[in-house]
Write a protein that holds these residues in place. Structure first.
Motif, PDB file in Angstrom:
ATOM      1  N   GLY A 221      64.241 -17.693  14.968  1.00  7.62           N
ATOM      2  CA  GLY A 221      63.087 -17.052  14.332  1.00  7.62           C
ATOM      3  C   GLY A 221      61.780 -17.280  15.066  1.00  7.62           C
ATOM      4  N   GLU A 222      61.796 -18.105  16.117  1.00  9.62           N
ATOM      5  CA  GLU A 222      60.541 -18.344  16.858  1.00  9.62           C
ATOM      6  C   GLU A 222      60.244 -17.124  17.738  1.00  9.62           C
ATOM      7  N   PRO A 223      58.952 -16.894  18.071  1.00 11.08           N
ATOM      8  CA  PRO A 223      58.618 -15.770  18.953  1.00 11.08           C
ATOM      9  C   PRO A 223      59.316 -15.928  20.305  1.00 11.08           C
ATOM     10  N   GLN A 224      59.600 -14.794  20.943  1.00 13.90           N
ATOM     11  CA  GLN A 224      60.281 -14.858  22.247  1.00 13.90           C
ATOM     12  C   GLN A 224      59.482 -15.697  23.245  1.00 13.90           C
ATOM     13  N   ALA A 225      58.158 -15.606  23.170  1.00 13.16           N
ATOM     14  CA  ALA A 225      57.301 -16.358  24.113  1.00 13.16           C
ATOM     15  C   ALA A 225      57.523 -17.862  23.970  1.00 13.16           C
ATOM     16  N   VAL A 226      57.712 -18.332  22.739  1.00 15.66           N
ATOM     17  CA  VAL A 226      57.947 -19.769  22.516  1.00 15.66           C
ATOM     18  C   VAL A 226      59.296 -20.155  23.121  1.00 15.66           C
ATOM     19  N   MET A 227      60.314 -19.316  22.852  1.00 10.85           N
ATOM     20  CA  MET A 227      61.655 -19.608  23.392  1.00 10.85           C
ATOM     21  C   MET A 227      61.603 -19.672  24.921  1.00 10.85           C
ATOM     22  N   LEU A 228      60.932 -18.701  25.535  1.00  9.07           N
ATOM     23  CA  LEU A 228      60.902 -18.626  26.995  1.00  9.07           C
ATOM     24  C   LEU A 228      60.110 -19.780  27.601  1.00  9.07           C
ATOM     25  N   SER A 229      59.057 -20.212  26.917  1.00  6.87           N
ATOM     26  CA  SER A 229      58.269 -21.326  27.485  1.00  6.87           C
ATOM     27  C   SER A 229      59.075 -22.623  27.392  1.00  6.87           C
ATOM     28  N   ILE A 230      59.873 -22.774  26.320  1.00  2.00           N
ATOM     29  CA  ILE A 230      60.721 -23.967  26.215  1.00  2.00           C
ATOM     30  C   ILE A 230      61.772 -23.946  27.328  1.00  2.00           C
ATOM     31  N   LEU A 231      62.347 -22.769  27.585  1.00  3.56           N
ATOM     32  CA  LEU A 231      63.322 -22.668  28.685  1.00  3.56           C
ATOM     33  C   LEU A 231      62.657 -23.032  30.008  1.00  3.56           C
ATOM     34  N   HIS A 232      61.461 -22.472  30.233  1.00  2.78           N
ATOM     35  CA  HIS A 232      60.765 -22.686  31.512  1.00  2.78           C
ATOM     36  C   HIS A 232      60.535 -24.172  31.769  1.00  2.78           C
ATOM     37  N   GLU A 233      60.230 -24.895  30.692  1.00  2.60           N
ATOM     38  CA  GLU A 233      59.934 -26.340  30.829  1.00  2.60           C
ATOM     39  C   GLU A 233      61.206 -27.184  30.879  1.00  2.60           C
ATOM     40  N   THR A 234      62.243 -26.740  30.165  1.00  2.00           N
ATOM     41  CA  THR A 234      63.433 -27.600  29.991  1.00  2.00           C
ATOM     42  C   THR A 234      64.448 -27.425  31.120  1.00  2.00           C
ATOM     43  N   LEU A 235      64.640 -26.191  31.583  1.00  2.00           N
ATOM     44  CA  LEU A 235      65.733 -25.935  32.529  1.00  2.00           C
ATOM     45  C   LEU A 235      65.620 -26.766  33.811  1.00  2.00           C
ATOM     46  N   PRO A 236      64.403 -26.944  34.374  1.00  2.00           N
ATOM     47  CA  PRO A 236      64.339 -27.759  35.603  1.00  2.00           C
ATOM     48  C   PRO A 236      64.858 -29.188  35.423  1.00  2.00           C
ATOM     49  N   ALA A 237      64.902 -29.666  34.170  1.00  2.00           N
ATOM     50  CA  ALA A 237      65.390 -31.042  33.938  1.00  2.00           C
ATOM     51  C   ALA A 237      66.901 -31.077  33.752  1.00  2.00           C
ATOM     52  N   MET A 238      67.545 -29.905  33.827  1.00  2.00           N
ATOM     53  CA  MET A 238      68.998 -29.844  33.618  1.00  2.00           C
ATOM     54  C   MET A 238      69.712 -29.729  34.964  1.00  2.00           C
ATOM     55  N   PRO A 239      70.900 -30.360  35.080  1.00  2.00           N
ATOM     56  CA  PRO A 239      71.605 -30.374  36.362  1.00  2.00           C
ATOM     57  C   PRO A 239      71.861 -28.964  36.902  1.00  2.00           C
ATOM     58  N   GLU A 240      71.424 -28.731  38.148  1.00  2.00           N
ATOM     59  CA  GLU A 240      71.601 -27.424  38.807  1.00  2.00           C
ATOM     60  C   GLU A 240      73.068 -27.018  38.843  1.00  2.00           C
ATOM     61  N   ALA A 241      73.933 -28.030  39.082  1.00  2.00           N
ATOM     62  CA  ALA A 241      75.340 -27.733  39.397  1.00  2.00           C
ATOM     63  C   ALA A 241      76.195 -27.562  38.146  1.00  2.00           C
ATOM     64  N   LYS A 242      75.560 -27.554  36.972  1.00  3.07           N
ATOM     65  CA  LYS A 242      76.341 -27.421  35.733  1.00  3.07           C
ATOM     66  C   LYS A 242      75.901 -26.136  35.021  1.00  3.07           C
ATOM     67  N   PRO A 243      76.826 -25.440  34.346  1.00  2.00           N
ATOM     68  CA  PRO A 243      76.445 -24.219  33.636  1.00  2.00           C
ATOM     69  C   PRO A 243      75.515 -24.508  32.470  1.00  2.00           C
ATOM     70  N   ARG A 244      74.586 -23.535  32.246  1.00  2.00           N
ATOM     71  CA  ARG A 244      73.651 -23.629  31.127  1.00  2.00           C
ATOM     72  C   ARG A 244      73.921 -22.480  30.173  1.00  2.00           C
ATOM     73  N   TYR A 245      74.061 -22.807  28.874  1.00  2.00           N
ATOM     74  CA  TYR A 245      74.460 -21.834  27.847  1.00  2.00           C
ATOM     75  C   TYR A 245      73.374 -21.791  26.791  1.00  2.00           C
ATOM     76  N   LEU A 246      72.758 -20.619  26.617  1.00  2.00           N
ATOM     77  CA  LEU A 246      71.696 -20.461  25.606  1.00  2.00           C
ATOM     78  C   LEU A 246      72.316 -19.850  24.354  1.00  2.00           C
ATOM     79  N   MET A 247      72.332 -20.621  23.276  1.00  2.00           N
ATOM     80  CA  MET A 247      73.087 -20.235  22.078  1.00  2.00           C
ATOM     81  C   MET A 247      72.386 -19.187  21.245  1.00  2.00           C
ATOM     82  N   GLY A 248      73.204 -18.179  20.855  1.00  2.00           N
ATOM     83  CA  GLY A 248      72.701 -17.212  19.890  1.00  2.00           C
ATOM     84  C   GLY A 248      71.767 -16.180  20.475  1.00  2.00           C
ATOM     85  N   VAL A 249      71.697 -16.069  21.783  1.00  2.00           N
ATOM     86  CA  VAL A 249      70.770 -15.126  22.433  1.00  2.00           C
ATOM     87  C   VAL A 249      71.566 -14.057  23.177  1.00  2.00           C
TER      88      VAL A 249
END
Ligand SMILES: C=CCOC(=O)Nc1nc2cc3[nH]c(NC)nc3cc2c(=O)[nH]1
Length: 373
Positions: A221-249
């Motif tokens: 229910g959060e605005p798309q902009a909030v979701m995308l900014s969280i992704l932008h900040e969080t993804l760099p901290a996740m291992p490059e070599a492992k798959p990333r799965y965004l739930m419910g999108v």
């Protein structure tokens, strides 16, 4: 064939990634869209059709299957692949999210959750260990940790509590899962809309060295902009070599913007649910077949499509089926919508390989932005 789970990056275009997951039951081409097969069926579809559209993997829900027909019964019948006649990979969720959103939650504490079935009111419990046990009984290929997904907006203290408990549950799920080379258990990054909590969750889960990671707590229910900014900040901290799965999108626009930021896997009820409600997605925009203006329109949804549902039936006929609430209406529109989603994913995979992600992304966003045509 392989007896292990392996993820390989094949190409990148900015932060967008083209990869593949190889598992004993098959290869998953990423970015991937996973049709939702809640109770061991993708509603209104034959699974052969789902496969023909290009789906490499489907989802199953622990919450629904544990209540009916029951995990032990599915195991006695040979597991979910045998039961549903889908020999390719299956990802099962942990049930946590459905309990929060569907069931009557009775108790939630360090042990796990106790809830009342939405079917018959009977009481059930899920612990991290039981969730992994159920996913094992279903013979699931990618199993999700039990987590706590909280609704936003929420206080920081509440978000922190739920995130830290989900981390402890991830450790318990890892122990319960043990060592199953041909299968995977994914952790789920939580932390609400608080970046430092998101980073703490991502880093702690990375330290568990799991085979893949989901981003949870979004598309609630959060605005798309909030979701995308969280992704932008969080993804760099996740291992490059492992798959990333965004739930419910999500919508095609959500998917394009999330692929741009480095997401590899998606699931969403949108194409199937919209199909059951008379809404068709096409390259020229959305078509609401309930609308009377389609009553005598002899044109198909998309004469250029390779999907018979889009190419061979008039809008007038589809309008009639939807207005008469005929089963075939849900079947044809679900077929059309899943074909559209899989064609988007194939386009994005190809565009990343060619270094043309930006131009393809723009075209998809424009298509989606067109109103009801
Ligand atoms: C298959 C999914 C694996 O799910 C889990 O085991 N837990 C879990 N599921 C979610 C599902 C979501 N759908 C949306 N929007 C429609 N947002 C979601 C967020 C979560 C989440 O934070 N956790």
């Amino acid at each position: 064939m392989t007896d292990h789970f392996a993820f390989r990056l094949l190409a990148t275009d900015g932060r967008a990634r083209r990869g593949e997951i190889t598992m004993p039951r098959g290869t998953i081409r990423t970015p991937a869209f996973m049709p939702v097969g809640t109770g061991g069926t993708v509603k209104a579809m034959y699974l052969d059709q789902v496969r023909e559209l290009g789906a490499d993997i489907i989802l199953g829900n622990v919450y629904h299957l544990m209540l009916r027909p029951g995990a032990e019964r599915v195991a006695r019948l040979g597991g979910l692949h045998e039961f549903a006649r889908w020999p390719h990979p299956i990802l099962t969720d942990s049930g946590g999210f459905q309990v929060m959103s569907l069931a009557g939650l009775r108790k939630l504490d360090e042990t796990g959750v106790v809830f009342k079935s939405h079917i018959d009111g009977s009481e059930h419990s899920l612990t991290p260990e039981r969730s992994i046990e159920i996913q094992g009984l279903l013979d699931s290929d990618i199993q999700m940790q039990l987590d706590e997904c909280i609704r936003l907006p929420a206080e920081r203290a509440e978000i922190e509590r739920a995130m830290e408990m989900s981390l402890r549950w991830a450790e318990r799920c890892k122990v319960a899962f043990g060592d199953q080379p041909g299968k995977a258990m994914f952790g789920i990054v939580q932390g609400g809309d608080v970046v430092d909590l998101r980073l703490r969750s991502a880093e702690a889960l990375a330290a568990l060295d799991l085979k893949g990671y989901a981003i949870g707590g979004l598309a609630v229910g959060e605005p798309q902009a909030v979701m995308l900014s969280i992704l932008h900040e969080t993804l760099p901290a996740m291992p490059e070599a492992k798959p990333r799965y965004l739930m419910g999108v999500g919508t095609p626009d959500d998917i394009v913007e999330s692929v741009r930021r480095g997401i590899d896997m998606f699931d969403c009820v949108m194409p199937t649910r919209a199909g059951r409600h008379g809404l068709a997605f096409t390259r020229r925009g959305k078509v609401n077949l309930k609308n009377a203006r389609h009553a005598e329109d002899p044109r198909p949804l998309d004469e250029t499509s390779s999907c018979p549902a889009a190419r061979d039936y008039s809008r007038a006929y589809l309008h009639h089926l939807v207005r008469s609430d005929e089963q075939l209406g849900a079947m044809l529109l679900t077929w059309n919508n899943l074909a559209y989603y899989q064609s988007l994913m194939a386009d994005l995979r190809d565009a990343i390989e060619r270094g043309a992600f930006e131009s393809r992304a723009g075209a998809i966003k424009d298509e989606w932005a067109r109103g009801d045509i």
